[in-house]
Design a protein around this motif. Structure first.
Motif, PDB file in Angstrom:
ATOM      1  N   PHE A 170       6.892 -33.212 -16.138  1.00  0.00           N
ATOM      2  CA  PHE A 170       5.832 -33.187 -16.216  1.00  0.00           C
ATOM      3  C   PHE A 170       4.079 -33.501 -17.962  1.00  0.00           C
ATOM      4  O   PHE A 170       3.675 -33.993 -17.396  1.00  0.00           O
ATOM      5  N   ARG A 171       5.520 -32.676 -18.489  1.00  0.00           N
ATOM      6  CA  ARG A 171       4.641 -33.519 -19.901  1.00  0.00           C
ATOM      7  C   ARG A 171       4.169 -33.819 -20.254  1.00  0.00           C
ATOM      8  O   ARG A 171       4.028 -35.324 -20.678  1.00  0.00           O
ATOM      9  N   GLY A 172       3.350 -33.929 -20.467  1.00  0.00           N
ATOM     10  CA  GLY A 172       1.482 -35.209 -21.091  1.00  0.00           C
ATOM     11  C   GLY A 172       1.158 -35.362 -19.858  1.00  0.00           C
ATOM     12  O   GLY A 172       0.397 -36.600 -19.894  1.00  0.00           O
ATOM     13  N   LEU A 173       1.662 -35.353 -18.776  1.00  0.00           N
ATOM     14  CA  LEU A 173       1.337 -36.440 -17.339  1.00  0.00           C
ATOM     15  C   LEU A 173      -0.038 -36.406 -17.205  1.00  0.00           C
ATOM     16  O   LEU A 173       0.229 -34.519 -17.354  1.00  0.00           O
ATOM     17  N   LYS A 174      -1.045 -36.759 -17.196  1.00  0.00           N
ATOM     18  CA  LYS A 174      -2.547 -35.845 -16.486  1.00  0.00           C
ATOM     19  C   LYS A 174      -2.341 -36.380 -14.738  1.00  0.00           C
ATOM     20  O   LYS A 174      -2.045 -37.306 -13.659  1.00  0.00           O
ATOM     21  N   MET A 175      -2.327 -35.167 -14.649  1.00  0.00           N
ATOM     22  CA  MET A 175      -2.578 -34.390 -12.650  1.00  0.00           C
ATOM     23  C   MET A 175      -3.085 -34.562 -12.236  1.00  0.00           C
ATOM     24  O   MET A 175      -4.364 -33.719 -12.463  1.00  0.00           O
ATOM     25  N   PHE A 187       0.029 -26.468 -13.103  1.00  0.00           N
ATOM     26  CA  PHE A 187      -0.215 -28.141 -14.415  1.00  0.00           C
ATOM     27  C   PHE A 187       0.116 -27.454 -15.051  1.00  0.00           C
ATOM     28  O   PHE A 187       0.724 -28.561 -15.960  1.00  0.00           O
ATOM     29  N   LYS A 188      -0.408 -26.176 -16.561  1.00  0.00           N
ATOM     30  CA  LYS A 188      -0.628 -26.276 -17.254  1.00  0.00           C
ATOM     31  C   LYS A 188       1.092 -25.690 -17.703  1.00  0.00           C
ATOM     32  O   LYS A 188       1.612 -26.201 -18.459  1.00  0.00           O
ATOM     33  N   ALA A 189       1.199 -24.735 -16.564  1.00  0.00           N
ATOM     34  CA  ALA A 189       2.841 -24.520 -16.373  1.00  0.00           C
ATOM     35  C   ALA A 189       3.495 -25.302 -17.004  1.00  0.00           C
ATOM     36  O   ALA A 189       4.699 -25.015 -17.925  1.00  0.00           O
ATOM     37  N   LEU A 190       3.618 -26.581 -16.048  1.00  0.00           N
ATOM     38  CA  LEU A 190       4.267 -27.264 -16.113  1.00  0.00           C
ATOM     39  C   LEU A 190       3.993 -28.498 -17.861  1.00  0.00           C
ATOM     40  O   LEU A 190       5.339 -29.312 -17.992  1.00  0.00           O
ATOM     41  N   GLY A 191       2.912 -28.146 -18.312  1.00  0.00           N
ATOM     42  CA  GLY A 191       3.155 -28.356 -19.867  1.00  0.00           C
ATOM     43  C   GLY A 191       1.639 -30.521 -19.282  1.00  0.00           C
ATOM     44  O   GLY A 191       2.025 -30.854 -19.765  1.00  0.00           O
ATOM     45  N   ALA A 192       1.341 -30.182 -18.046  1.00  0.00           N
ATOM     46  CA  ALA A 192       1.396 -31.911 -17.781  1.00  0.00           C
ATOM     47  C   ALA A 192      -0.658 -31.009 -17.939  1.00  0.00           C
ATOM     48  O   ALA A 192      -1.040 -30.037 -18.181  1.00  0.00           O
ATOM     49  N   LEU A 193      -1.238 -32.555 -17.473  1.00  0.00           N
ATOM     50  CA  LEU A 193      -2.696 -32.213 -17.703  1.00  0.00           C
ATOM     51  C   LEU A 193      -3.241 -31.937 -16.517  1.00  0.00           C
ATOM     52  O   LEU A 193      -4.125 -33.590 -16.387  1.00  0.00           O
ATOM     53  N   VAL A 210      -6.219 -43.615 -14.308  1.00  0.00           N
ATOM     54  CA  VAL A 210      -6.989 -42.811 -15.590  1.00  0.00           C
ATOM     55  C   VAL A 210      -5.673 -41.236 -14.949  1.00  0.00           C
ATOM     56  O   VAL A 210      -5.868 -39.895 -15.729  1.00  0.00           O
ATOM     57  N   VAL A 211      -5.369 -40.996 -14.119  1.00  0.00           N
ATOM     58  CA  VAL A 211      -4.614 -39.704 -13.156  1.00  0.00           C
ATOM     59  C   VAL A 211      -3.075 -40.555 -13.295  1.00  0.00           C
ATOM     60  O   VAL A 211      -2.673 -41.520 -13.181  1.00  0.00           O
ATOM     61  N   ASP A 212      -1.752 -40.005 -13.962  1.00  0.00           N
ATOM     62  CA  ASP A 212      -0.322 -40.269 -13.300  1.00  0.00           C
ATOM     63  C   ASP A 212       0.473 -40.244 -12.270  1.00  0.00           C
ATOM     64  O   ASP A 212       1.312 -40.727 -11.502  1.00  0.00           O
ATOM     65  N   GLY A 213      -0.541 -38.780 -11.543  1.00  0.00           N
ATOM     66  CA  GLY A 213       0.200 -38.690 -10.486  1.00  0.00           C
ATOM     67  C   GLY A 213      -0.828 -37.156  -9.961  1.00  0.00           C
ATOM     68  O   GLY A 213      -1.873 -36.727 -10.056  1.00  0.00           O
ATOM     69  N   SER A 214      -0.336 -36.613  -8.920  1.00  0.00           N
ATOM     70  CA  SER A 214      -1.048 -35.447  -8.356  1.00  0.00           C
ATOM     71  C   SER A 214      -0.277 -34.995  -7.422  1.00  0.00           C
ATOM     72  O   SER A 214       0.912 -35.485  -7.175  1.00  0.00           O
TER      73      SER A 214
END
Ligand code: LMR
Length: 339
Positions: A170-175, A187-193, A210-214
């Motif tokens: 998840f690190r650095g992914l825009k979710m 999502f912050k706990a997973l290192g995502a944005l 604009v986002v990588d996932g959801s």
């Protein structure tokens, strides 16, 4: 633009109240009471079907004295605006996801978003049909809102344009997230944005990067075609999406008692219907996405599941102060009970 729509709606609502209060002529007096039911998902989803069932039953049980107009797919309002419109009286009924009550000041609803807090649907029912379910609805009254029912959607999956197997993926992914602070912390706990976006904007945000996932339920993903703009779906079941069906308090309290009784009757049956079909809808949507071949499905191993839980464990501790210790404890007590 939206604001103008809300204002125009209120003007119309106020005018009709005035006309009725002033003892309008026979033709106007017989005009049905209109309930505008706005929602953001497709008609062919657990919530969409619940809304349509309520319309059918409400009109039947009131012999046409009530007319329910259902507006799906954010046709009238997006996530944030619809709550505003309800409070202002421009629409009478909504069923927002439980993850969308924080901005209204009812942060306790975010308890449903805590990762892995719900073991299964039976535990969920003990909360929604029990004391805590009632207490949560009580919190809405000071916001000019009455809570009528809890409707199911289901457990969430994660989607992204890369495979999500380990927390590190998840690190650095825009979710994309709903407006819940608990989901932000997750999502912050997973290192995502994490990024809050209205539901109606998610497909395009995925398509344009604009986002990588959801995260969402299979029925929401499938009906919005997210599987066509995402490469991977992880069957994570890390959380739950459900709804509170709510009405404008002034409207509801102002209804003739017999009409309100029939509407409660219709809501009770529509709730059973929606909750009975939700699991089936999600199973079917998952199946259809699998058959489409557009997206690859990932099943987590026992070790991977344990790693997700470990990474998400601190979220509950971190968010307990926001959601309220009493609410979190009561939720855990009710979900753990076996009666
Ligand atoms: C979302 O915004 O992701 C969904 O919860 C929308 C809905 O109402 O199911």
């Amino acid at each position: 633009m939206k604001r103008r729509t809300v204002t125009a709606g209120i003007a119309a609502a106020l005018l009709s109240t005035f006309v009725l209060a002033a003892g309008a002529g026979p033709a106007l007096a017989q005009a049905p009471i209109v309930i505008k039911f706005s929602h953001v998902v497709a008609p062919d989803t657990p919530k969409g079907k619940g809304a349509d069932k309520f319309k059918e039953l409400a009109e039947k049980y009131t012999n046409g004295r009530v007319k329910v107009e259902v507006y799906p797919n954010s046709q009238l309002y997006k996530d944030k605006e619809e709550v505003e419109a309800l409070q202002l009286g421009a629409v009478q009924m909504l069923a927002p996801s439980l993850a969308k009550f924080g901005p209204l000041g009812a942060k306790e609803f975010e308890v449903f978003d805590l990762p892995y807090i719900l073991p299964d649907k039976a535990a969920l029912r003990r909360v929604t049909d029990g004391e805590l379910g009632k207490k949560l609805f009580k919190k809405l009254e000071s916001k000019s809102i009455v809570g009528l029912a809890y409707w199911d959607n289901g457990f969430k999956v994660m989607s992204a344009n890369k495979p999500l197997r380990e927390p590190a993926d998840f690190r650095g992914l825009k979710m994309r997230i709903q407006s819940s602070k608990v989901l932000e912390a997750q999502f912050k706990a997973l290192g995502a944005l994490p990024q809050v976006l209205p539901f109606s904007d998610v497909y395009q945000a995925m398509q344009t990067g604009v986002v990588d996932g959801s995260e969402n339920t299979p029925s929401n993903m499938y009906t919005q075609k997210h599987h066509e703009v995402q490469k991977y779906v992880t069957l994570s079941d890390h959380g739950y999406i459900g709804y509170a069906v709510i009405v404008n308090k002034k409207f509801w309290d102002g209804l003739p008692a017999d009409i309100r009784g029939e509407l409660e009757h219709a809501m009770k049956e529509a709730t059973l219907f929606a909750n009975d079909s939700a699991q089936k809808d999600n199973d079917e949507a998952l199946d259809l996405m699998k058959k489409s071949g557009r997206v690859e499905f990932i099943t987590l191993s026992a070790d991977q599941k344990a790693a997700w839980r470990k990474a998400l464990d601190p979220v509950t501790t971190e968010m307990t102060a926001r959601v309220g210790k009493e609410t979190v404890d009561e939720f855990k007590r009710e979900t753990a009970a076996t009666h």
